[in-house]
Scaffold this motif. Sequence first.
Motif, PDB file in Angstrom:
ATOM      1  N   ASP A   1       0.646  -1.198   0.030  1.00  0.00           N
ATOM      2  CA  ASP A   1       0.066  -0.004   0.001  1.00  0.00           C
ATOM      3  C   ASP A   1       0.913   1.057   0.069  1.00  0.00           C
ATOM      4  O   ASP A   1       0.505   2.254  -0.568  1.00  0.00           O
ATOM      5  N   ALA A   2       2.040   1.129   0.910  1.00  0.00           N
ATOM      6  CA  ALA A   2       2.793   2.367   0.723  1.00  0.00           C
ATOM      7  C   ALA A   2       3.568   2.687  -0.584  1.00  0.00           C
ATOM      8  O   ALA A   2       3.736   3.754  -1.059  1.00  0.00           O
ATOM      9  N   GLU A   3       3.807   1.464  -1.455  1.00  0.00           N
ATOM     10  CA  GLU A   3       4.154   1.822  -2.669  1.00  0.00           C
ATOM     11  C   GLU A   3       3.490   2.130  -3.653  1.00  0.00           C
ATOM     12  O   GLU A   3       3.689   2.958  -4.743  1.00  0.00           O
ATOM     13  N   LEU A   4       2.227   2.042  -3.597  1.00  0.00           N
ATOM     14  CA  LEU A   4       1.064   2.665  -4.306  1.00  0.00           C
ATOM     15  C   LEU A   4       1.075   4.273  -4.191  1.00  0.00           C
ATOM     16  O   LEU A   4       0.963   4.930  -5.112  1.00  0.00           O
ATOM     17  N   HIS A   5       1.628   4.943  -3.052  1.00  0.00           N
ATOM     18  CA  HIS A   5       1.521   6.173  -2.853  1.00  0.00           C
ATOM     19  C   HIS A   5       2.567   7.061  -3.305  1.00  0.00           C
ATOM     20  O   HIS A   5       2.748   8.068  -3.110  1.00  0.00           O
ATOM     21  N   LEU A   6       3.863   6.126  -3.510  1.00  0.00           N
ATOM     22  CA  LEU A   6       5.246   6.598  -3.850  1.00  0.00           C
ATOM     23  C   LEU A   6       4.916   7.286  -5.309  1.00  0.00           C
ATOM     24  O   LEU A   6       4.275   6.728  -5.890  1.00  0.00           O
ATOM     25  N   LEU A   7       5.772   8.223  -5.749  1.00  0.00           N
ATOM     26  CA  LEU A   7       5.982   8.700  -6.889  1.00  0.00           C
ATOM     27  C   LEU A   7       6.639   7.857  -7.701  1.00  0.00           C
ATOM     28  O   LEU A   7       7.501   7.141  -7.530  1.00  0.00           O
ATOM     29  N   ALA A   8       6.318   7.606  -9.221  1.00  0.00           N
ATOM     30  CA  ALA A   8       7.176   6.761 -10.049  1.00  0.00           C
ATOM     31  C   ALA A   8       8.575   7.452 -10.163  1.00  0.00           C
ATOM     32  O   ALA A   8       8.792   8.598  -9.816  1.00  0.00           O
ATOM     33  N   PRO A   9       9.769   6.851 -10.405  1.00  0.00           N
ATOM     34  CA  PRO A   9      10.982   7.477 -10.681  1.00  0.00           C
ATOM     35  C   PRO A   9      11.032   8.331 -11.580  1.00  0.00           C
ATOM     36  O   PRO A   9      10.445   8.242 -12.648  1.00  0.00           O
TER      37      PRO A   9
ATOM     38  N   GLY B   1       9.176  11.010 -11.435  1.00  0.00           N
ATOM     39  CA  GLY B   1       7.768  11.680 -11.692  1.00  0.00           C
ATOM     40  C   GLY B   1       7.835  12.863 -10.966  1.00  0.00           C
ATOM     41  O   GLY B   1       8.617  13.200  -9.941  1.00  0.00           O
ATOM     42  N   ARG B   2       6.708  13.826 -11.212  1.00  0.00           N
ATOM     43  CA  ARG B   2       6.551  15.116 -10.313  1.00  0.00           C
ATOM     44  C   ARG B   2       5.345  14.803  -9.567  1.00  0.00           C
ATOM     45  O   ARG B   2       4.444  14.425 -10.174  1.00  0.00           O
ATOM     46  N   VAL B   3       5.236  15.717  -8.623  1.00  0.00           N
ATOM     47  CA  VAL B   3       3.846  15.837  -7.937  1.00  0.00           C
ATOM     48  C   VAL B   3       3.091  16.835  -8.778  1.00  0.00           C
ATOM     49  O   VAL B   3       3.644  17.823  -9.165  1.00  0.00           O
TER      50      VAL B   3
END
Length: 122
Positions: free
Chosen positions: A39-47, A49-51
């Motif tokens: 679940d934590a990985e789903l909330h991380l940005l892709a390498p 990536g930008r917000v």
Amino acid sequence: MTVAPDKPDPNGIDQMLDELAALPVPDPSGDLVARVLADAELHLLAPGGRVAVTPWWQQIVRGIGGWGAVSGLFAATATGFVIGLGAVGDTGVDAFWTLGYDEAYYDTDLGLDAFGWALEEG
């Protein structure tokens, strides 16, 4: 020792809390840890990536409380404006209603009168 039902026994509560503190705390299962990490990985940005930047007006709408709150504020503002305009008619301030016309232009042909003025003139 007998304790009344409406009064708690302070010694009994302390003893119960001590027993709970002495119990061993179980380690989380491997399945739980794996689900939390997934679940934590789903909330991380892709390498790389930008917000995504949220526009300022969406931030204001969200800060106020959503579109329901915005519509309530709009309705309250419009109602206050209408009530405020209606209150000016009873004060005798005719400069507001003539919208800058001089006395030479102010006559009955303009039709800029309030209900109260029509009653006073007869």
